[in-house]
Scaffold this motif. Structure first.
Motif, short mmCIF file in Angstrom:
data_model
loop_
_atom_site.label_atom_id
_atom_site.label_comp_id
_atom_site.label_asym_id
_atom_site.label_seq_id
_atom_site.Cartn_x
_atom_site.Cartn_y
_atom_site.Cartn_z
N VAL A 80 0.87 -1.18 0.00
CA VAL A 80 0.00 0.00 0.00
C VAL A 80 0.90 1.23 0.00
N THR A 81 0.65 2.15 -0.93
CA THR A 81 1.50 3.34 -1.04
C THR A 81 0.66 4.61 -1.00
N GLU A 82 1.34 5.72 -0.83
CA GLU A 82 0.71 7.03 -0.85
C GLU A 82 1.64 8.00 -1.56
N PRO A 83 1.12 9.11 -2.09
CA PRO A 83 1.98 10.05 -2.81
C PRO A 83 3.08 10.62 -1.92
N ASP A 84 4.28 10.71 -2.48
CA ASP A 84 5.39 11.33 -1.77
C ASP A 84 5.20 12.84 -1.86
N PRO A 85 4.99 13.53 -0.74
CA PRO A 85 4.66 14.96 -0.78
C PRO A 85 5.77 15.87 -1.29
N LYS A 86 7.01 15.39 -1.36
CA LYS A 86 8.09 16.26 -1.79
C LYS A 86 8.27 16.27 -3.31
N TYR A 87 7.43 15.51 -4.01
CA TYR A 87 7.49 15.47 -5.47
C TYR A 87 6.19 15.93 -6.09
N PHE A 88 6.30 16.56 -7.26
CA PHE A 88 5.11 16.84 -8.06
C PHE A 88 4.52 15.51 -8.50
N GLN A 89 3.21 15.43 -8.43
CA GLN A 89 2.53 14.20 -8.81
C GLN A 89 1.97 14.33 -10.23
N PRO A 90 2.18 13.30 -11.07
CA PRO A 90 1.59 13.32 -12.40
C PRO A 90 0.09 13.08 -12.31
N ARG A 91 -0.59 13.18 -13.42
CA ARG A 91 -2.03 12.92 -13.41
C ARG A 91 -2.29 11.43 -13.17
N PRO A 92 -3.48 11.06 -12.71
CA PRO A 92 -3.76 9.65 -12.44
C PRO A 92 -3.50 8.78 -13.66
N SER A 93 -3.17 7.52 -13.41
CA SER A 93 -2.84 6.60 -14.50
C SER A 93 -3.71 5.35 -14.43
N GLN A 94 -4.30 5.00 -15.55
CA GLN A 94 -5.08 3.76 -15.63
C GLN A 94 -4.17 2.54 -15.63
N THR A 95 -2.90 2.74 -15.97
CA THR A 95 -1.95 1.63 -16.09
C THR A 95 -0.95 1.58 -14.94
N LEU A 122 -10.45 13.34 -6.65
CA LEU A 122 -10.60 14.71 -6.16
C LEU A 122 -10.27 14.79 -4.67
N LYS A 123 -10.78 13.85 -3.91
CA LYS A 123 -10.50 13.81 -2.48
C LYS A 123 -9.01 13.63 -2.21
N ALA A 124 -8.38 12.73 -2.96
CA ALA A 124 -6.95 12.48 -2.77
C ALA A 124 -6.12 13.72 -3.08
N TYR A 125 -6.52 14.44 -4.11
CA TYR A 125 -5.79 15.65 -4.50
C TYR A 125 -5.94 16.73 -3.42
N LEU A 126 -7.15 16.89 -2.92
CA LEU A 126 -7.38 17.89 -1.87
C LEU A 126 -6.69 17.50 -0.57
N ASP A 127 -6.70 16.21 -0.23
CA ASP A 127 -6.02 15.76 0.98
C ASP A 127 -4.52 16.02 0.90
N ALA A 145 -5.91 17.00 -12.99
CA ALA A 145 -5.49 16.46 -11.70
C ALA A 145 -6.30 15.24 -11.29
N VAL A 146 -7.45 15.04 -11.91
CA VAL A 146 -8.33 13.93 -11.51
C VAL A 146 -8.67 12.99 -12.66
N THR A 147 -8.24 13.33 -13.87
CA THR A 147 -8.53 12.47 -15.03
C THR A 147 -7.26 11.84 -15.56
N THR A 148 -7.41 10.67 -16.17
CA THR A 148 -6.26 9.99 -16.76
C THR A 148 -6.00 10.50 -18.16
N SER A 149 -4.78 10.34 -18.62
CA SER A 149 -4.44 10.71 -20.00
C SER A 149 -4.82 9.58 -20.94
N GLY A 150 -4.72 9.83 -22.23
CA GLY A 150 -5.07 8.80 -23.20
C GLY A 150 -4.16 7.58 -23.13
N SER A 151 -2.90 7.79 -22.78
CA SER A 151 -1.94 6.68 -22.72
C SER A 151 -1.79 6.12 -21.31
#
Length: 215
Positions: A80-95, A122-127, A145-151
């Protein structure tokens, strides 16, 4: 009949050699000479070691620890992981940012699962960003910030997304906000051909720039 079979066999062999071998090898050779970095996948190297590609997003995560300080695992045994706050986070990924099989979510606007996915994102981004931007509201969260890209592995985020995350990065890394803004600007790609799309910030390169700044 025999003549037609021989002619067909020769044609198959000839076109196999021409289009299956000669043409790909020629294109590969031209690409290696004209665009060697791009032909190899635009790798990014640090101290002689490949650390990523400027074409691909990466996951910047930390393991979630239990009460005993050990990494938590889900029901399937995955960490189980969580975003590392010291890095910019990319947009969500389906893959899960896996480039071996890229695809998009294929969620329709009326699909029930889409509602819950976007709600959770949305909740994860706000948290993650809310504690560093007290005035941040649902309506201010950028779409990317809440949608995945095409790839599923697009490394770019919008300027608005980067500006929101910059406040968190500056606070966590104890950097002036102006310094983070400078790095964002330095890693912003313009519109394709100067006309198509919108400028985007390459998160993979931006995070490497942040690490260099912190040295």
């Amino acid at each position: 009949m025999k003549k037609n079979l021989i002619t067909s066999a020769i044609a198959v062999i000839a076109f196999t050699v021409l289009l299956g071998l000669a043409y790909p090898l020629a294109m590969t050779g031209i690409a290696q000479v004209a665009f060697p970095n791009r032909a190899d996948g635009s790798p990014i190297t640090v101290d002689g070691k490949v650390v990523g590609s400027r074409l691909l997003a990466q996951a910047y995560q930390l393991p979630v620890l239990d009460a005993d300080g050990k990494p938590k695992k889900d029901a399937d045994g995955n960490a189980v992981t969580e975003p590392d706050p010291k890095y910019f986070q990319p947009r969500p990924s389906q893959t899960d940012y896996n480039p071996n099989g890229t695809f998009f979510s294929n969620r329709g606007p009326n699909q029930a699962s889409a509602k819950f996915f976007y709600r959770d994102q949305l909740k994860a981004y706000l948290d993650l960003n809310g504690p560093y931007d007290r005035g941040l509201t649902n309506a201010q969260v950028p779409q990317d910030a809440v949608t995945t890209s095409g790839s599923g592995v697009d490394p770019h985020i919008s300027k608005d997304n980067a500006a929101i995350q910059a406040k968190r990065i500056a606070a966590v890394r104890k950097l002036p906000l102006a310094t983070v803004a400078r790095l964002i600007k330095a890693n912003t790609d313009g519109r394709s051909l100067g006309l198509l799309g919108e400028p985007g910030i390459n998160v993979t390169e931006l995070n490497l720039a942040l690490d260099r700044e912190a040295r």
